[in-house]
Every structure is written in C-alpha cells, then in structure tokens.
Design a protein around this motif. Structure first.
Motif, mmCIF file in Angstrom:
data_model
loop_
_atom_site.group_PDB
_atom_site.id
_atom_site.type_symbol
_atom_site.label_atom_id
_atom_site.label_comp_id
_atom_site.label_asym_id
_atom_site.label_seq_id
_atom_site.Cartn_x
_atom_site.Cartn_y
_atom_site.Cartn_z
ATOM 1 N N LEU A 193 -0.759 10.639 -3.217
ATOM 2 C CA LEU A 193 -0.214 10.822 -4.649
ATOM 3 C C LEU A 193 -1.253 10.868 -5.609
ATOM 4 C CD1 LEU A 193 1.855 8.562 -2.526
ATOM 5 C CD2 LEU A 193 3.097 8.474 -5.057
ATOM 6 N N GLY A 194 -2.573 11.567 -5.324
ATOM 7 C CA GLY A 194 -3.550 11.593 -6.251
ATOM 8 C C GLY A 194 -3.951 10.461 -6.624
ATOM 9 N N LEU A 195 -3.768 9.298 -5.888
ATOM 10 C CA LEU A 195 -4.199 7.906 -6.349
ATOM 11 C C LEU A 195 -5.201 7.338 -5.296
ATOM 12 C CD1 LEU A 195 -0.600 6.323 -7.035
ATOM 13 C CD2 LEU A 195 -2.256 7.039 -8.871
ATOM 14 N N GLY A 196 -5.388 7.705 -4.078
ATOM 15 C CA GLY A 196 -6.363 7.148 -3.305
ATOM 16 C C GLY A 196 -6.046 7.903 -1.930
ATOM 17 N N SER A 197 -6.720 7.297 -0.822
ATOM 18 C CA SER A 197 -6.785 7.873 0.404
ATOM 19 C C SER A 197 -5.505 7.576 1.155
ATOM 20 C CB SER A 197 -7.954 7.338 1.419
ATOM 21 O OG SER A 197 -7.619 5.985 1.632
ATOM 22 N N LEU A 198 -5.201 8.430 2.265
ATOM 23 C CA LEU A 198 -3.912 8.255 3.170
ATOM 24 C C LEU A 198 -4.211 7.125 3.964
ATOM 25 C CD1 LEU A 198 -3.141 11.910 4.648
ATOM 26 C CD2 LEU A 198 -1.858 10.595 3.034
ATOM 27 N N GLN A 199 -5.456 6.768 4.339
ATOM 28 C CA GLN A 199 -5.455 5.597 5.125
ATOM 29 C C GLN A 199 -5.117 4.492 4.542
ATOM 30 O OE1 GLN A 199 -6.203 5.550 8.641
ATOM 31 N NE2 GLN A 199 -5.313 3.532 8.434
ATOM 32 N N ASP A 200 -5.374 4.244 3.197
ATOM 33 C CA ASP A 200 -5.093 3.096 2.240
ATOM 34 C C ASP A 200 -3.610 2.934 1.973
ATOM 35 O OD1 ASP A 200 -7.850 2.236 2.139
ATOM 36 O OD2 ASP A 200 -8.052 3.139 -0.078
ATOM 37 N N TYR A 201 -3.085 4.077 1.823
ATOM 38 C CA TYR A 201 -1.609 4.295 1.887
ATOM 39 C C TYR A 201 -1.011 3.634 2.881
ATOM 40 C CZ TYR A 201 2.818 6.424 -0.010
ATOM 41 O OH TYR A 201 4.086 6.429 -0.216
ATOM 42 N N LEU A 221 -1.141 2.507 -6.271
ATOM 43 C CA LEU A 221 -0.963 3.048 -4.706
ATOM 44 C C LEU A 221 -0.565 2.015 -4.226
ATOM 45 C CD1 LEU A 221 -0.876 5.501 -2.886
ATOM 46 C CD2 LEU A 221 -3.179 4.693 -2.418
ATOM 47 N N ARG A 222 -0.905 0.615 -4.313
ATOM 48 C CA ARG A 222 -0.398 -0.599 -3.519
ATOM 49 C C ARG A 222 0.869 -0.933 -3.890
ATOM 50 N NH1 ARG A 222 -5.831 -2.216 -4.335
ATOM 51 N NH2 ARG A 222 -5.442 -3.612 -6.013
ATOM 52 N N ASP A 223 1.159 -0.713 -5.503
ATOM 53 C CA ASP A 223 2.566 -0.930 -5.880
ATOM 54 C C ASP A 223 3.532 0.168 -5.335
ATOM 55 O OD1 ASP A 223 1.819 -3.081 -7.148
ATOM 56 O OD2 ASP A 223 1.504 -1.955 -9.268
ATOM 57 N N VAL A 224 3.353 1.288 -5.239
ATOM 58 C CA VAL A 224 3.859 2.569 -4.642
ATOM 59 C C VAL A 224 4.342 2.031 -3.410
ATOM 60 C CG1 VAL A 224 3.693 4.790 -3.774
ATOM 61 C CG2 VAL A 224 3.022 4.431 -6.097
ATOM 62 N N ALA A 225 3.295 1.797 -2.618
ATOM 63 C CA ALA A 225 3.738 1.333 -1.051
ATOM 64 C C ALA A 225 4.723 0.163 -1.022
ATOM 65 C CB ALA A 225 2.313 1.018 -0.368
ATOM 66 N N ARG A 226 4.470 -0.770 -1.745
ATOM 67 C CA ARG A 226 5.379 -1.882 -1.833
ATOM 68 C C ARG A 226 6.778 -1.442 -2.128
ATOM 69 N NH1 ARG A 226 4.847 -4.522 -7.265
ATOM 70 N NH2 ARG A 226 6.240 -2.681 -7.637
ATOM 71 N N ASP A 227 6.803 -0.260 -3.186
ATOM 72 C CA ASP A 227 8.217 -0.092 -3.689
ATOM 73 C C ASP A 227 8.946 0.833 -2.715
ATOM 74 O OD1 ASP A 227 8.746 -1.207 -6.106
ATOM 75 O OD2 ASP A 227 9.162 0.667 -7.123
ATOM 76 N N ASP A 275 -2.143 2.064 5.267
ATOM 77 C CA ASP A 275 -2.283 0.411 5.490
ATOM 78 C C ASP A 275 -1.549 -0.144 4.788
ATOM 79 O OD1 ASP A 275 -4.129 1.219 7.523
ATOM 80 O OD2 ASP A 275 -6.017 0.639 6.208
ATOM 81 N N ALA A 276 -1.263 -0.068 3.497
ATOM 82 C CA ALA A 276 -0.455 -0.762 2.487
ATOM 83 C C ALA A 276 1.244 -0.902 2.997
ATOM 84 C CB ALA A 276 -0.717 -0.351 0.998
ATOM 85 N N TYR A 277 1.528 0.464 3.225
ATOM 86 C CA TYR A 277 2.830 0.635 3.425
ATOM 87 C C TYR A 277 3.270 -0.098 4.872
ATOM 88 C CZ TYR A 277 7.314 2.538 5.030
ATOM 89 O OH TYR A 277 8.481 3.089 5.418
ATOM 90 N N GLU A 278 2.371 -0.049 5.636
ATOM 91 C CA GLU A 278 2.734 -0.556 7.035
ATOM 92 C C GLU A 278 2.740 -2.023 6.855
ATOM 93 O OE1 GLU A 278 0.877 2.504 10.335
ATOM 94 O OE2 GLU A 278 -0.108 0.739 9.921
ATOM 95 N N ALA A 279 1.771 -2.687 6.130
ATOM 96 C CA ALA A 279 1.966 -4.045 5.688
ATOM 97 C C ALA A 279 3.203 -4.768 5.246
ATOM 98 C CB ALA A 279 0.572 -4.427 5.004
ATOM 99 N N GLU A 280 3.436 -3.798 4.228
ATOM 100 C CA GLU A 280 4.800 -4.279 3.335
ATOM 101 C C GLU A 280 6.111 -4.061 4.260
ATOM 102 O OE1 GLU A 280 5.306 -5.210 0.460
ATOM 103 O OE2 GLU A 280 3.233 -5.178 -0.407
ATOM 104 N N SER A 281 6.239 -2.925 5.117
ATOM 105 C CA SER A 281 7.407 -2.484 5.728
ATOM 106 C C SER A 281 7.636 -2.988 6.982
ATOM 107 C CB SER A 281 7.547 -0.929 5.635
ATOM 108 O OG SER A 281 6.491 -0.462 6.691
#
Length: 452
Positions: free
Chosen positions: A249-257, A129-135, A259-265
């Motif tokens: 994406l079936g991988l984790g929580s919306l909050q984690d997704y 999920l973190r890789d997804v957010a990065r990509d 948070d990771a996306y906001e940090a990357e973008s």
C-alpha cells in the motif's frame, strides 16, 4: 432520463437532502459542497446541527443498473463493519425515492485525510500499515449472518470470463490485456472458504491522521471471496502512488504487512494466490479504466474525469507486463527494447498537439479564478490536453486486434522471439503520452532500456 451530478441544481439537492435528514432527526444541510475525486460515486460534504456529514450517491440512477446490490445493502455492510470496530463510518440515513435526489446514503464525517500523498508523508507509515492489517483482518472476520443476503460470492472462473467479455466489448485489441487474460485462465486457483472482501481496499479509500488509520470508505464492491484478493489489491503499483519502493500500500514491506495480517487474522498468506489476484486486479482495473469512456459516451455521466481515466489503461498495461515478464524465457527478457520512433517537427499550420498545448497554457491563466470542483476539473482538462499533445508527438502502435487474439488464444506468448521487447516499447510510448508522471514508468524505463 434523470441525470444528476453537475446537471442537478444545488437547490434541488439541498431540498432532497433536507427531507432525508429530517427522518434522522437532523436539521437542513449547511455549506453543501462537492468533494473532488471519485471515479464512480459522488461525495458531498455538509454540516447539520453543528456536526459534519458526507452524502454518498450515484451520479445517475442508471449508473446503479447491473450492480450486485444497491446503496441500502452497502449501508448495511458499513453498519456491520462499524459495529465490528472496523474504522468504517457511521451511517446516519439512506436516501429514498421520494427525496428526489437519487440513490445513496449519509454518513457521519470521519477525521483524517484521504490524500494518499499526505498519508505517505506521515511520520510513521508502519503504524498505519499495522492498522490496515488489523482492519482488513476484522473485515475478513465478519460473519455472513451479520451481512445482507444479496452480498455476492465470487466464482473465480466466472470472474475471469467476465473480464474476457468486457475485453471483447471494449474492442479486444489490447495485446497486453489479452496476455493477462490468457495467464489468468491458465493459472486459476482452487476455491477456498470465502470471507467478506471490502473489494476496494487501497490508498484513496482510506483516511489517516497523525500516522493512524481513521476510516475505510467506498464499500460498493464488497463480496465474498478469497482473502488474497483484498490483500493484493491495495498492493497494486497504481495504489502505491509515489512510493513504488514500498510494495504494501505504499506504506511498507510485503513481509511486514503479511506478518501483521497473519497475527491479526490467524490465517496464512499464500504467495502464489497473492500473485494471481495481483494480476487479476491489474487486468480488472485496466478494463475498468477503458469502461469509463463508455459511461461518458452513453450520456449517463458526461463528467470529464471519465474520458481521462479511460486513458489510464496504459498504466495498468505497463504494470501488467512488469508482473508477467518474469515468465518469459531469459533470452527474451534480455532482448534489447527497440528505440522509440519520433515524428518530425511540425511545420506550416498548427498541429493538433500544438493547439492542445495552446489551450492548456490559456487554461493555466484562469486557474486562480476557479475553486472547489471547478478547479479540480480544470486540472483534469489540462491533463487531457497534455495527453493529446504528447500523443501527437510520437508514433504509438498499441491497438492490435489480431495480435491480441493470438495472445488470448495462446498462439503467441512471451516466448515468441521479439514479442516481449516490442510490447515493452509500446507500453513505454503509450504511457509516456498518456501519464508521463506515473511513477512506475521511470522504473520500467530504467529496467528495460537503461535510461533514467
């Protein structure tokens, strides 16, 4: 008309592919085989000069008509993403008309599996999920100057009205879709500065290995638009597969997704816009499923998957009702769902459902004689026969043009007494006949009826 796919000989495909590969300095293809799946485009795996590659192409030339851009632009988008360190494949060569095998391009094969169920069972889904957010953040950061000029920008209102037009062309008789279209019109968000959207970013189009993302495929729907559309699409229930309990994406929580996306973008995610695009894409895919039947009827693509996918519309209708019902008055949300009406047991000559069951049972006896795409098609055929058998066993009233029009026009709504309960019953019955193993069906049945 030149039809491709299963109607074209393997020899002709190999010859045309060899011509294309020669332009890239590669030898003739070896071990060409069709990969299973693919709701729109075909994928073929092969080896050349000791390395593995994938050919991606349209099932027919007419299949590309009306698309915003061709495979040449899709290949250019993938190249730009690859250069920006998105886990996109390396494009090797595009097909040309003189190759004689239609429209498409060749990519270097990437490691990993696209199988969602295998990915969801990996040891560390949170890492994926973190890789997804990065990509996806890197995709959204691609500048216009690095991309083809014909990549379109979505106009939100035009997009919604385009769905309404598709609904009209499909018969305009599905009440839950009409309800969704009315909601989209009433909740249209303001335009924001557009970013490149992948357009189909979800499990099934991702590769992973050892709990790491290794590839992002299928860029044919890329466009400029609201970043929330890309973020929401992969979180649709249908793309979570068995893990409906993990919304991202079936991988984790919306909050984690988030948070990771906001940090990357460096961009903030808005919950209201996210919900709009979740509803929009659910309506979009419901109509996309229906449209598969028209591809089959036209003769452009007589693949069995088309007609079967068209019956997956009921998955999206149930998901859409789950998304929209929170807007209904509390008394309507609490109203009991009517009991299902079952047909009497058949007597005398065999019923349609019994004939379908008998054919499915026979097909099971020849399963072990099949391999590759033929084995996949046999499984699809058995699914289709199951739909017929189950649909013959229950009374399902789902197509209602008058009710759909009233919902589309706002003359009736989820505040109409008894309407939500009736829609829930019909959604449960239709999906129970079409795709009884769809994970959200059990969740909805428990929520709406208290049944396991």
């Amino acid at each position: 008309m030149n039809r491709m796919g299963e109607n074209q000989s393997a020899e002709a495909l190999e010859q045309g592919l060899a011509t294309a590969l020669a332009r890239a300095g590669l030898g003739a293809p070896v071990g060409l085989r069709r990969l299973t799946g693919g709701a729109t485009m075909e994928s073929w795996m092969f080896a050349s000069d000791g390395s593995e590659y994938v050919l991606r192409r349209a099932p027919s030339l007419s299949f590309m008509e009306g698309r915003p851009f061709g495979h040449d632009s899709e290949a250019a988008i993938i190249r730009a993403a690859h250069e920006a360190e998105v886990t996109a494949p390396e494009v090797i060569v595009e097909l040309e008309p003189e190759d004689g095998i239609g429209s498409g391009f060749v990519m270097r094969a990437l490691p990993g599996t696209p199988d969602p169920r295998v990915i969801l069972q990996m040891d560390d889904p949170a890492a994926i999920l973190r890789d997804v957010a990065r990509d996806i953040a890197r995709i959204h950061g691609l500048p216009r100057a690095a991309l083809p000029d014909d990549v379109p920008e979505m106009d939100y209102a035009e997009a919604v009205e385009g769905l309404a037009q598709q609904f009209e062309e499909a018969g305009a008789d599905r009440p839950i879709i009409a309800l969704g279209l009315n909601w989209l019109r009433a909740n249209l968000p303001d335009r924001v500065d557009p970013v490149l959207n992948h357009g189909d970013y979800r499990l099934g189009n991702l590769l992973a290995e050892d709990s790491r993302l290794t590839g992002v495929l299928d860029w044919e729907l890329a466009h400029f638009g609201d970043r929330h559309e890309d973020l929401a699409f992969g979180c649709m229930a249908v793309w979570r597969f068995a893990r409906v309990d993990r919304p991202a994406l079936g991988l984790g929580s919306l909050q984690d997704y988030v948070d990771a996306y906001e940090a990357e973008s460096g961009a903030k995610v808005d919950a209201g816009r996210f919900r709009f695009w979740l509803v929009y894409r659910t309506v979009w895919w419901a109509l996309g499923c229906i449209r598969m039947a028209s591809f089959w009827r036209s003769g452009d693509d007589r693949m069995l998957e088309r007609v079967v996918i068209s019956r997956r519309t009921s998955e999206q209708e149930l998901d859409l009702l789950l998304l929209l019902e929170e807007d209904a008055p509390e008394e309507e949300q609490a109203r009991p769902v009517p009991r299902a009406e079952e047909k009497l047991e058949p007597m005398g000559e065999a019923s349609v459902g019994e004939i379908a069951t008998a054919i499915s049972e026979w097909l099971a006896t020849v399963k072990d004689r099949m391999e590759g795409h033929d084995r996949f098609q046999l499984a699809v055929a058995r699914n289709a026969l199951g739909m017929i058998a189950r649909g013959d066993a229950v009374e399902v009233e789902f197509d209602d043009e008058l009710l759909a029009q009233e919902l589309l026009d706002g003359e009736r709504s989820l505040a109409t007494p008894g309407l939500l309960a009736m829609l829930r019953r019909n959604a449960l019955d239709k999906l129970g006949a079409d795709v009884p193993k769809y994970p959200m069906l059990a969740l909805a049945r428990a929520k709406w009826t208290g049944e396991d």
